[in-house]
Scaffold this active site. Sequence first.
Site, short mmCIF file in Angstrom:
data_model
loop_
_atom_site.label_atom_id
_atom_site.label_comp_id
_atom_site.label_asym_id
_atom_site.label_seq_id
_atom_site.Cartn_x
_atom_site.Cartn_y
_atom_site.Cartn_z
N GLU A 1 0.85 -1.20 0.00
CA GLU A 1 0.00 0.00 0.00
C GLU A 1 0.88 1.24 0.00
OE1 GLU A 1 -2.47 -0.19 3.50
OE2 GLU A 1 -3.06 -2.24 3.07
N LYS B 1 2.15 4.55 1.59
CA LYS B 1 2.15 5.06 2.95
C LYS B 1 1.69 6.51 2.86
CE LYS B 1 4.77 5.33 7.20
NZ LYS B 1 4.57 6.75 7.51
N ASP C 1 0.64 10.18 3.75
CA ASP C 1 1.25 11.13 4.68
C ASP C 1 0.21 12.12 5.19
OD1 ASP C 1 3.23 12.22 6.15
OD2 ASP C 1 4.24 13.24 4.51
N TYR D 1 -7.42 1.91 5.70
CA TYR D 1 -6.44 0.87 5.39
C TYR D 1 -6.31 -0.26 6.41
CZ TYR D 1 -3.66 4.34 8.01
OH TYR D 1 -3.23 5.24 8.91
N LYS E 1 10.26 3.60 3.59
CA LYS E 1 10.14 5.02 3.28
C LYS E 1 10.91 5.39 2.02
CE LYS E 1 9.54 7.39 7.38
NZ LYS E 1 8.80 8.56 7.73
N CYS F 1 24.63 40.59 18.43
CA CYS F 1 23.31 40.10 17.99
C CYS F 1 22.82 40.97 16.83
CB CYS F 1 22.34 40.17 19.16
SG CYS F 1 20.63 39.91 18.67
N CYS G 1 19.69 43.13 18.33
CA CYS G 1 19.77 44.14 19.39
C CYS G 1 21.20 44.60 19.65
CB CYS G 1 19.13 43.61 20.67
SG CYS G 1 20.12 42.32 21.45
N CYS H 1 22.48 35.18 22.01
CA CYS H 1 22.38 36.58 22.41
C CYS H 1 21.91 36.56 23.85
CB CYS H 1 21.38 37.32 21.53
SG CYS H 1 20.81 38.86 22.28
N CYS I 1 15.76 41.78 23.97
CA CYS I 1 16.08 41.61 22.55
C CYS I 1 14.76 41.35 21.83
CB CYS I 1 17.03 40.44 22.35
SG CYS I 1 17.22 39.95 20.62
S1 IVH Z 1 -1.16 0.46 8.83
C1 IVH Z 1 -0.51 -1.68 12.63
N1 IVH Z 1 -1.25 1.42 6.43
O1 IVH Z 1 1.82 5.32 8.98
C2 IVH Z 1 -0.43 -0.99 11.36
N2 IVH Z 1 -0.46 2.84 8.16
O2 IVH Z 1 3.39 4.36 11.97
C3 IVH Z 1 -1.07 0.29 11.42
N3 IVH Z 1 0.08 5.11 7.43
O3 IVH Z 1 0.50 6.17 12.04
C4 IVH Z 1 -0.82 1.20 10.33
N4 IVH Z 1 -0.42 4.82 5.32
O4 IVH Z 1 -0.71 6.99 10.05
C5 IVH Z 1 -0.93 1.67 7.71
N5 IVH Z 1 -1.43 2.17 4.25
C6 IVH Z 1 -1.13 2.40 5.52
C7 IVH Z 1 -0.65 3.65 5.95
C8 IVH Z 1 -0.33 3.83 7.29
C9 IVH Z 1 0.01 5.68 6.23
C10 IVH Z 1 0.58 5.80 8.62
C11 IVH Z 1 -0.25 5.69 9.85
C12 IVH Z 1 0.68 5.33 10.97
C13 IVH Z 1 2.02 5.48 10.35
C14 IVH Z 1 2.96 4.37 10.71
#
Ligand code: IVH
Length: 687
Positions: free
Chosen positions: A132, A134, A136, A245, A333, A427, A430, A443, A449
């Site tokens: 999946e 990740k 943000d 998810y 990541k 500084c 100031c 400073c 300041c």
């Molecule tokens: S699963 C036990 N799936 O990543 C597993 N997390 O620490 C629980 N996140 O706080 C998370 N996309 O906010 C999962 N497809 C995804 C995700 C996801 C983003 C985030 C989630 C979590 C952090 C990982």
Amino acid sequence: MAKNPFKKNPDTDFKDIEKLDHKEAEKQVEQLREAIDYHDDRYYTKNDPVISDQAYDTLFKRLQDLEEEFPDLQSPNSPTKRVGAEPVDELKKKKHTRPMLSLDSALEKSEIEDFIDYVDRHIDDETEYVLEPKLDGLSVEVVYENGSFDYGTTRGDGTTGEDISENLKTIGSLPLQLQHDGEIPQKLAVRGEVLMSRSGFQEINKKRVNEGKEPFANPRNAAAGTVRQLDPKNVADKPLDIFFYEMLQADGWEVHSHWEVLKQFPEWGLKTHPLNKKVKSMRDAVKYHQKLTDERDDMDYEIDGIVIKVDDFSQRETLGTRERNPRWAMAWKFPPKKEMTRLRDIVVQVGRTGMLTPVALLDPVDIGGVTVSRATLHNEDEVREKDVRPGDKVRVVRAGDVIPEIAERVKERGKERGKPFSMPDTCPVCDTGVVREGAYTFCPAGLSCRAQLVGHIIHYVSGDAMDIENLGEKIVQHLVDREMVKDLSDLYRLEKDDFLQLEGFAEKSSQKLVDAIQRSKKPELDTFLYALGIRHVGQHIARVLARKYQDLGALRKADFDDLKQTREIGPEIAESVTHFFKEKENQKIIDRLQNVGVEVKSVQVSESDELKGLTFVFTGELDSFTRDQAKERVEKMGARATSSVSGNTDYLVAGEDPGSKMDDAKKHDVKIIDEKEFKKLLHDSGG
Ligand code: IVH
């Protein structure tokens, strides 16, 4: 409901509302709600609307009219509630159904190989994985009861989060009713990510800058900041989205794998990410990681890696969990994003603590959808080590919400270079002579300041501190520059006319700001301590100190030894706290704050335990108490007072003209009492 006239080719030729009897109205309200939920699902989740926006608006308006005409037909989960409920004083805490775990994360391919090896060693059968993106954003738990939205929380510390139900309800892609024909788990708890699109983020930042507010650093901060607002109406008009998810709990649903869950979610109207994929090998994961690395900048939602999850639930169980991370999943990541640009100049900034930081001014460059024109260089040693000088070509990195940094200089042959950087001896704000502590330069002028004063005030008014809304950095800078604020207490003397002198302020916005400042006059002790910006006193230590000393007077007198004996307070903190309160200038500031009416609340010690463990909510006006007095009374007897009704509320005390909390109380089966009964509980017969 067999046939709903508002689902396909809706008939919007409505009978006059006055001509409807209650029963007809009730039926139409139900049909409209079901249809609007269905259309929300088609539009937001399935991206495949079946009616025009205009027809949708007509249905929505009709439902609003009916609910207004027949108030008893209102319901907390009506789609009309998506426009935003009343503001609250604070977000209340709520425990999660199951701990909300986080993911172990890796940057290197080898770490992912280790993870796959680990799984292989512990699982005999073949293992399938779900890949999946990740996402943000902000992780949330959402709970449905019999298919109907019940509540939603932030992740918080993993065990307890904040109830953000009313804010979540405003997100179009979050279903208020799950789509289903037959059986549905009685309780369904799911996990998802609230996101803001890049385009939505740019748009609201533009607006914020026009209003003189600080722009958000990135879409994630924008989403997190928005969803934790106290006024749901400020959420309703923001472009938020949600993807689901994970399943946390689903009563009575026999399901064996994550992939099955991900297939079921959209059927219920819970949106999943279109790039989710089931695979069998490490090779697939590598390909997927590469593909998303290449595509991430073109995606409307920021992602910061991929997640690899074991699909089969019994295999997940075998692998188990280590502390807060499951052993069956791993985040891989993306490397932080780097871009090349030119360094125009290096200037020196003075922060709240007086620290001088060299800052690189850059030719603006787009790094993964965010325009960067400044980057920190940390300290003099670092500038020397990286050997960057004005005019140099440099590579800049941005990793998540971390302030951008200069990664390295890009050598250019035969090009004449600027002068090497050195820290000034005085500084830049100031002119006081600076002092050096190791690699760092300070400073020593403290609050005389200007830069430190500005930083100090910004910290004092910030969300986690006194939480004075709309008093942003630019305004504070103006107030200090014009000498309208020379210390914290001056804030409370500001009047509407003072703000009217500043650019961008009108009658209404000036008054709003004055009101917000005045409203902050009764802080809790821990909030106030944190707001003072004492070195080493973050939010947690502020709470520790507040719990131990209970009132500001006592803490001001505390000596080093006594402080040091407190759990979690080491010599460094004890020294910093005693030093702070001994300092004449700080004493003056606190006295002045008290003189202008800042009343720091003492930590309530209950006088009796009689109402211990009970939670009260108040609505409407009481004859004999103000809201604060009523709260104080119950707290003295060991109870808690919160601002909104939930399943944890024990009593709703209803005064004159009660608000919508009455409906919430009825929904949650909370006992509603009037003022007379309330007084009985307090053993209070008189006024
Ligand atoms: S699963 C036990 N799936 O990543 C597993 N997390 O620490 C629980 N996140 O706080 C998370 N996309 O906010 C999962 N497809 C995804 C995700 C996801 C983003 C985030 C989630 C979590 C952090 C990982």
